[in-house]
Each structure stands twice: as structure tokens, then as C-alpha cells.
Scaffold this active site. Structure first.
Site, mmCIF file in Angstrom:
data_model
loop_
_atom_site.group_PDB
_atom_site.id
_atom_site.type_symbol
_atom_site.label_atom_id
_atom_site.label_comp_id
_atom_site.label_asym_id
_atom_site.label_seq_id
_atom_site.Cartn_x
_atom_site.Cartn_y
_atom_site.Cartn_z
ATOM 1 N N HIS A 1 -46.408 27.938 30.511
ATOM 2 C CA HIS A 1 -47.867 27.966 30.634
ATOM 3 C C HIS A 1 -48.308 27.709 32.069
ATOM 4 C CE1 HIS A 1 -46.261 24.019 30.045
ATOM 5 N NE2 HIS A 1 -47.423 23.385 30.049
ATOM 6 N N ARG A 2 -47.686 26.694 32.708
ATOM 7 C CA ARG A 2 -48.074 26.325 34.081
ATOM 8 C C ARG A 2 -47.657 27.413 35.059
ATOM 9 N NH1 ARG A 2 -46.390 21.911 33.596
ATOM 10 N NH2 ARG A 2 -48.395 21.059 32.989
ATOM 11 N N ASP B 1 -55.070 21.070 33.979
ATOM 12 C CA ASP B 1 -55.174 20.325 32.727
ATOM 13 C C ASP B 1 -54.370 21.092 31.691
ATOM 14 O OD1 ASP B 1 -56.384 17.866 31.603
ATOM 15 O OD2 ASP B 1 -57.026 19.272 30.065
ATOM 16 N N ASP C 1 -41.331 18.297 26.731
ATOM 17 C CA ASP C 1 -40.322 19.358 26.928
ATOM 18 C C ASP C 1 -39.108 19.260 26.004
ATOM 19 O OD1 ASP C 1 -41.743 20.791 28.775
ATOM 20 O OD2 ASP C 1 -40.731 19.944 30.528
ATOM 21 N N PHE D 1 -40.478 17.261 31.745
ATOM 22 C CA PHE D 1 -41.225 16.025 31.495
ATOM 23 C C PHE D 1 -41.986 16.164 30.185
ATOM 24 C CE2 PHE D 1 -45.656 17.288 32.340
ATOM 25 C CZ PHE D 1 -45.452 18.503 32.975
HETATM 26 P P1 ITT Z 1 -53.171 14.580 35.801
HETATM 27 O O1 ITT Z 1 -54.423 14.584 34.926
HETATM 28 O O2 ITT Z 1 -53.216 13.532 36.857
HETATM 29 O O3 ITT Z 1 -52.845 15.938 36.348
HETATM 30 P P2 ITT Z 1 -51.838 14.038 33.262
HETATM 31 O O4 ITT Z 1 -50.416 13.817 32.849
HETATM 32 O O5 ITT Z 1 -52.867 13.044 32.772
HETATM 33 O O6 ITT Z 1 -51.905 14.172 34.853
HETATM 34 P P3 ITT Z 1 -53.072 16.083 31.643
HETATM 35 O O7 ITT Z 1 -54.277 15.270 31.335
HETATM 36 O O8 ITT Z 1 -53.240 17.528 31.971
HETATM 37 O O9 ITT Z 1 -52.233 15.494 32.857
HETATM 38 O O10 ITT Z 1 -52.078 15.897 30.407
HETATM 39 C C1 ITT Z 1 -51.023 16.744 30.271
HETATM 40 C C2 ITT Z 1 -50.050 16.158 29.276
HETATM 41 O O11 ITT Z 1 -49.604 17.220 28.421
HETATM 42 C C3 ITT Z 1 -48.803 15.644 30.004
HETATM 43 O O12 ITT Z 1 -48.926 14.282 30.308
HETATM 44 C C4 ITT Z 1 -47.713 15.949 28.997
HETATM 45 O O13 ITT Z 1 -47.676 14.925 28.031
HETATM 46 C C5 ITT Z 1 -48.224 17.228 28.334
HETATM 47 N N1 ITT Z 1 -47.707 18.410 29.065
HETATM 48 C C6 ITT Z 1 -48.435 19.280 29.841
HETATM 49 N N2 ITT Z 1 -47.633 20.208 30.365
HETATM 50 C C7 ITT Z 1 -46.389 19.925 29.942
HETATM 51 C C8 ITT Z 1 -45.133 20.504 30.171
HETATM 52 O O14 ITT Z 1 -44.984 21.545 30.987
HETATM 53 N N3 ITT Z 1 -44.076 19.964 29.573
HETATM 54 C C9 ITT Z 1 -44.206 18.906 28.772
HETATM 55 N N4 ITT Z 1 -45.337 18.273 28.519
HETATM 56 C C10 ITT Z 1 -46.442 18.777 29.100
#
Ligand code: ITT
Length: 223
Positions: free
Chosen positions: A191-192, A81, A166, A163
Site C-alpha cells: 500500500h505504501r 496515514d 506485517d 513492522f
Molecule cells: P505517524 O502517525 O507518526 O506517521 P503511526 O504509527 O501513528 O505514525 P498511523 O497513525 O498511520 O502511523 O498508524 C499506522 C499503523 O498501522 C501502524 O502503527 C501499524 O500498526 C499499521 N500499519 C500501517 N502500515 C503498515 C505496514 O506497512 N505494515 C504493518 N503495519 C502497518
């Protein structure tokens, strides 16, 4: 959920432990393949119908997702998350990063909303951070790792990689947005990348992966 799940993490005797990555986000899947490398064959979930991200923190939501899909699959399950936090907006969009604009508008709509909210903010008021909680839940326990990266939200996007947010997230040490970095460069500083490298190191140290398979269940103890 896809019927197929991840299969990987071979130990020295080449027994394998299956691990499910519980995400519907293709961008995350691509990055986690990069970060976890050959250790893990990652299969995404496809569409998700249930709303299970009801927590108020990244850690809570990562655990909710991992617990849910662990219950469904009976496999060790990893979930991420993550989101963007802007201090000048009281840390919004935060855990609502994926739901910051109408679902149909996609990443472009979420970026447009954020830039709109940040209109007039200058200098340090544009500081932001990405946060990632990486959770693993298995039959014997659960663990979550949180990490962050600092940056600045630009007034318009640059770059075509990555994505989500970014293109507007400037990583100052490299003078580039996350969308201008290669996948390798991003995973080194993101972060990831940070959270999942710690999870991977813990997996390797924990001996969880050395546990012989017993059906699909793994018995191990969380510390
Ligand atoms: P899952 O829950 O299925 O994993 P999700 O896209 O709904 O997919 P999150 O609830 O964790 O995932 O939301 C993360 C959001 O935060 C993601 O959709 C992006 O908009 C943003 N985000 C997270 N990490 C990012 C990254 O490395 N680069 C850009 N945006 C990011």
C-alpha cells in the site's frame, strides 16, 4: 519536533528543495527511504505530543498531519496515514490501527488483540487489506494519494522483517507474509509503495521540484 528537517530533491541544476516527512514511525521512515530512494533525505519527527489524527478517514488524517507540520515548519511536508482493515470486523482496526491496544503493548499487543477479535473467523472472513494515504502540503496547495493491497490475516505470525501487523498479513501472490519479504519486495507491492510511488511520480511531473527556492517557501499551484 526535530530541529533538522529533510533536505533533498535536487533538480537538474542541483538546487535543492527541502521536504519534511512528518512521521514518528521508524518503520515508515525506513520504508520511505527505500521507496523514495536518493530523491529525498528523510528525517523523522521524533516524539509527537499533540493528537492530530482526529479524522475518520486515512485521507483526512494524512492531510491533518501534513498541514499541521507544514504550518510549523513552513516546508513542503509529506505525511502517511495507514492501517489494516478487516471487512469481517467492519473494517477495523482501520484508522485506529496504531491505537488498537494499550500504547505500552506495542506491535505485539496490537497483533494479539486483532487475532483475538478474529478468533473463529475462517476462509474469506480472514480477508484484509492495508491502506495508505500519502499526503503532501506545500505553500501553494495540497494533494493526497490513496492506495491499497489485499491479503489474508493468518492465525499466527511469520517472519521478522517490516513492522506493525506485517507478520500476520499474508500476501498470497508471493505466498509470504509482509514480514517475510525483503524491504524491496514489500515496497514493490505494498500500500505504501503504491501510494508513494504515485506521489513521487506526480512530484516529478508537477514541476514543483523545479521551483527555485525562495527562502524556505515554494510557490506552486495544485491542480
Ligand atoms: P505517524 O502517525 O507518526 O506517521 P503511526 O504509527 O501513528 O505514525 P498511523 O497513525 O498511520 O502511523 O498508524 C499506522 C499503523 O498501522 C501502524 O502503527 C501499524 O500498526 C499499521 N500499519 C500501517 N502500515 C503498515 C505496514 O506497512 N505494515 C504493518 N503495519 C502497518
Amino acid at each position: 519536533m526535530s530541529k533538522e528537517v529533510g533536505r533533498g530533491f535536487h533538480d537538474s541544476t542541483m538546487r535543492s528543495v527541502r521536504i519534511l516527512l512528518a512521521t514518528t514511525n521508524q518503520g515508515k521512515i525506513t520504508e520511505l527511504k527505500h521507496i523514495m530512494g536518493e530523491q529525498l533525505e528523510i528525517i523523522g519527527l521524533g516524539d509527537r505530543t499533540e493528537e492530530i489524527e482526529t479524522g475518520l478517514t486515512f485521507e483526512a488524517n494524512a492531510l491533518l498531519k501534513a498541514r499541521h507540520y507544514h504550518r510549523v515548519s513552513q516546508l513542503p511536508t509529506i505525511a502517511d496515514d495507514s492501517g489494516l482493515e478487516v471487512e469481517a470486523l467492519d473494517w477495523a482496526p482501520g484508522v485506529y490501527s496504531a491505537r488498537y491496544a494499550d500504547p505500552g503493548t506495542g506491535d505485539a499487543g496490537r497483533i494479539a488483540r486483532l487475532l483475538d477479535e478474529m478468533k473463529g473467523l475462517v476462509g474469506q472472513r480472514r480477508n484484509a487489506r492495508f491502506t495508505c494515504a500519502a499526503a503532501i502540503v506545500w505553500a501553494g496547495g495540497e494533494k493526497v494519494f490513496l492506495d491499497r493491497v489485499q491479503g489474508v490475516v493468518l492465525e499466527s505470525g511469520r517472519g521478522a522483517n517490516g513492522f506493525g501487523y506485517d507478520p500476520i498479513f499474508l500476501y498470497e501472490p508471493l505466498g509470504k507474509t509482509f514480514a517475510e519479504l525483503t524491504a524491496t519486495e514489500k515496497s514493490e507491492v505494498s500500500h505504501r509503495g503504491r501510494a508513494f510511488r504515485r506521489l513521487a511520480a506526480w512530484l516529478n511531473e508537477s514541476r514543483l521540484l523545479d521551483t527555485p527556492r525562495s527562502g524556505d517557501r515554494i510557490v506552486a499551484t495544485a491542480d
